[in-house]
Each structure stands twice: as structure tokens, then as C-alpha cells.
Design a protein around this motif. Structure first.
Motif, PDB file in Angstrom:
ATOM      1  N   LEU A 120      -0.569   0.568  -8.245  1.00 29.25           N
ATOM      2  CA  LEU A 120       0.038  -0.091  -7.094  1.00 29.25           C
ATOM      3  C   LEU A 120      -0.156  -1.592  -7.239  1.00 29.25           C
ATOM      4  O   LEU A 120      -1.124  -2.037  -7.886  1.00 29.25           O
ATOM      5  CB  LEU A 120      -0.607   0.355  -5.780  1.00 29.25           C
ATOM      6  N   ARG A 121       0.733  -2.349  -6.611  1.00 29.10           N
ATOM      7  CA  ARG A 121       0.531  -3.786  -6.525  1.00 29.10           C
ATOM      8  C   ARG A 121       0.576  -4.204  -5.064  1.00 29.10           C
ATOM      9  O   ARG A 121       1.588  -4.023  -4.382  1.00 29.10           O
ATOM     10  CB  ARG A 121       1.586  -4.566  -7.310  1.00 29.10           C
ATOM     11  N   LEU A 122      -0.517  -4.757  -4.606  1.00 24.22           N
ATOM     12  CA  LEU A 122      -0.588  -5.284  -3.252  1.00 24.22           C
ATOM     13  C   LEU A 122      -0.217  -6.758  -3.260  1.00 24.22           C
ATOM     14  O   LEU A 122      -0.508  -7.478  -4.205  1.00 24.22           O
ATOM     15  CB  LEU A 122      -1.995  -5.119  -2.685  1.00 24.22           C
ATOM     16  N   SER A 123       0.398  -7.190  -2.164  1.00 25.61           N
ATOM     17  CA  SER A 123       0.781  -8.586  -2.007  1.00 25.61           C
ATOM     18  C   SER A 123       0.138  -9.157  -0.746  1.00 25.61           C
ATOM     19  O   SER A 123      -0.008  -8.458   0.251  1.00 25.61           O
ATOM     20  CB  SER A 123       2.297  -8.731  -1.895  1.00 25.61           C
ATOM     21  N   CYS A 124      -0.203 -10.422  -0.817  1.00 25.49           N
ATOM     22  CA  CYS A 124      -0.749 -11.141   0.332  1.00 25.49           C
ATOM     23  C   CYS A 124       0.023 -12.457   0.435  1.00 25.49           C
ATOM     24  O   CYS A 124      -0.200 -13.372  -0.362  1.00 25.49           O
ATOM     25  CB  CYS A 124      -2.228 -11.394   0.150  1.00 25.49           C
ATOM     26  N   ALA A 125       0.907 -12.518   1.392  1.00 23.41           N
ATOM     27  CA  ALA A 125       1.738 -13.704   1.568  1.00 23.41           C
ATOM     28  C   ALA A 125       1.177 -14.552   2.700  1.00 23.41           C
ATOM     29  O   ALA A 125       0.799 -14.032   3.746  1.00 23.41           O
ATOM     30  CB  ALA A 125       3.169 -13.301   1.879  1.00 23.41           C
ATOM     31  N   ALA A 126       1.150 -15.854   2.480  1.00 25.43           N
ATOM     32  CA  ALA A 126       0.617 -16.777   3.472  1.00 25.43           C
ATOM     33  C   ALA A 126       1.725 -17.579   4.120  1.00 25.43           C
ATOM     34  O   ALA A 126       2.690 -17.970   3.467  1.00 25.43           O
ATOM     35  CB  ALA A 126      -0.382 -17.728   2.825  1.00 25.43           C
ATOM     36  N   SER A 127       1.560 -17.828   5.393  1.00 29.35           N
ATOM     37  CA  SER A 127       2.457 -18.745   6.095  1.00 29.35           C
ATOM     38  C   SER A 127       1.607 -19.688   6.923  1.00 29.35           C
ATOM     39  O   SER A 127       0.467 -19.378   7.260  1.00 29.35           O
ATOM     40  CB  SER A 127       3.431 -17.982   6.990  1.00 29.35           C
ATOM     41  N   GLY A 133       0.816  -1.206   0.000  1.00 28.65           N
ATOM     42  CA  GLY A 133       0.000   0.000   0.000  1.00 28.65           C
ATOM     43  C   GLY A 133       0.852   1.259   0.000  1.00 28.65           C
ATOM     44  O   GLY A 133       2.070   1.211   0.149  1.00 28.65           O
ATOM     45  N   GLY A 134       0.180   2.395  -0.165  1.00 26.16           N
ATOM     46  CA  GLY A 134       0.901   3.653  -0.146  1.00 26.16           C
ATOM     47  C   GLY A 134       0.036   4.813  -0.560  1.00 26.16           C
ATOM     48  O   GLY A 134      -1.181   4.665  -0.760  1.00 26.16           O
ATOM     49  N   LEU A 135       0.675   5.965  -0.685  1.00 23.77           N
ATOM     50  CA  LEU A 135       0.012   7.190  -1.117  1.00 23.77           C
ATOM     51  C   LEU A 135       0.398   7.457  -2.568  1.00 23.77           C
ATOM     52  O   LEU A 135       1.596   7.583  -2.879  1.00 23.77           O
ATOM     53  CB  LEU A 135       0.447   8.353  -0.226  1.00 23.77           C
ATOM     54  N   VAL A 136      -0.593   7.519  -3.439  1.00 21.76           N
ATOM     55  CA  VAL A 136      -0.349   7.744  -4.864  1.00 21.76           C
ATOM     56  C   VAL A 136      -1.320   8.792  -5.380  1.00 21.76           C
ATOM     57  O   VAL A 136      -2.270   9.168  -4.690  1.00 21.76           O
ATOM     58  CB  VAL A 136      -0.500   6.442  -5.677  1.00 21.76           C
TER      59      VAL A 136
END
Length: 126
Positions: free
Chosen positions: A18-25, A9-12
Motif C-alpha cells: 500500500l502507499r499512504l499519502s499525507c497532503a498538507a494545506s 489505507g485499505g484492506l489487503v
């Protein structure tokens, strides 16, 4: 147990990407449906996009169709949300969620997901 961590995320400015990521563990996503939801201040959490890991089936909210793309990376056990042509109305806290629900109308309902990340803020200025 599945732990989800969002980032990206961020301010644009309006029109940016933007590219959001969702990493699972904890577990692989192989038998899961993974969705992106967002919540703006004073509003309810709403569906954005979803992917079924096993079949790569996807679905999108009408408000983002043609601008956002959900995808997955098997090797990284990560789901992405590519957001193009961002608008100020896309400003929200974005969450990813995962569940072993089947593919159907329930994938659009946030309360049907068991696992949630902490959220990542997206702010789009005009």
C-alpha cells in the motif's frame, strides 16, 4: 496552521503493498519534520517513519525497516509511506504528523508533534 489529510489505507492480504499519502494545506512542509505513526486497538501510538523535509533525512522503526519507505513530493507538498510485504501486525490506524522540531530523538515521540491528520485505516489479513 497546517492541515494534514491522509489517504491510501485499505484492506489487503499479507504480503501486499500500500502507499499512504499525507497532503498538507495551509503551509508548505519546507521547514517541517513529517512523521508517520500508527495505533492498533488497545495499544499506544507508535512511531513508524519520519522525514525531514529540508534535508530529506529519514528514519524508521526497526519493525518496518526494509519494508516501508517514506518519501516526499515538493510540488505536491505531500509525504508518502510506501509499505511493502505487509504483515497482519501492521494493522492499525495510521496517522501523519508535522512539526517544526529539529532533527533528533524527539522526532520519535508523538507528543512532540503539533499537527495531526485524521488517520487512515490499514488492515492486513493473514
Amino acid at each position: 496552521q497546517v492541515q494534514l489529510i491522509e489517504s491510501g489505507g485499505g484492506l489487503v492480504q499479507a504480503g501486499d503493498s500500500l502507499r499512504l499519502s499525507c497532503a498538507a494545506s495551509g503551509r508548505t512542509f519546507s521547514s517541517y519534520v513529517v512523521g508517520w505513526f500508527r495505533q492498533a486497538p488497545g495499544k499506544e501510538r507508535e512511531f513508524v517513519a519520519v522525514i525531514r523535509w529540508s534535508t530529506n533525512s529519514t528514519a524508521y522503526a526497526d519493525s518496518v525497516k526494509g519494508r516501508f519507505t517514506i518519501s516526499r513530493d515538493n510540488a505536491k507538498n505531500t509525504v508518502y509511506l510506501r509499505m511493502n510485504s505487509l504483515k497482519p501486525e501492521d494493522t492499525a490506524l495510521y496517522y501523519c504528523a508535522a512539526d517544526q522540531t529539529g532533527w533528533g530523538p524527539r522526532v520519535f515521540v508523538p507528543t512532540d508533534y503539533d499537527y495531526w491528520g485524521q488517520g487512515t485505516q490499514v488492515t492486513v489479513s493473514s
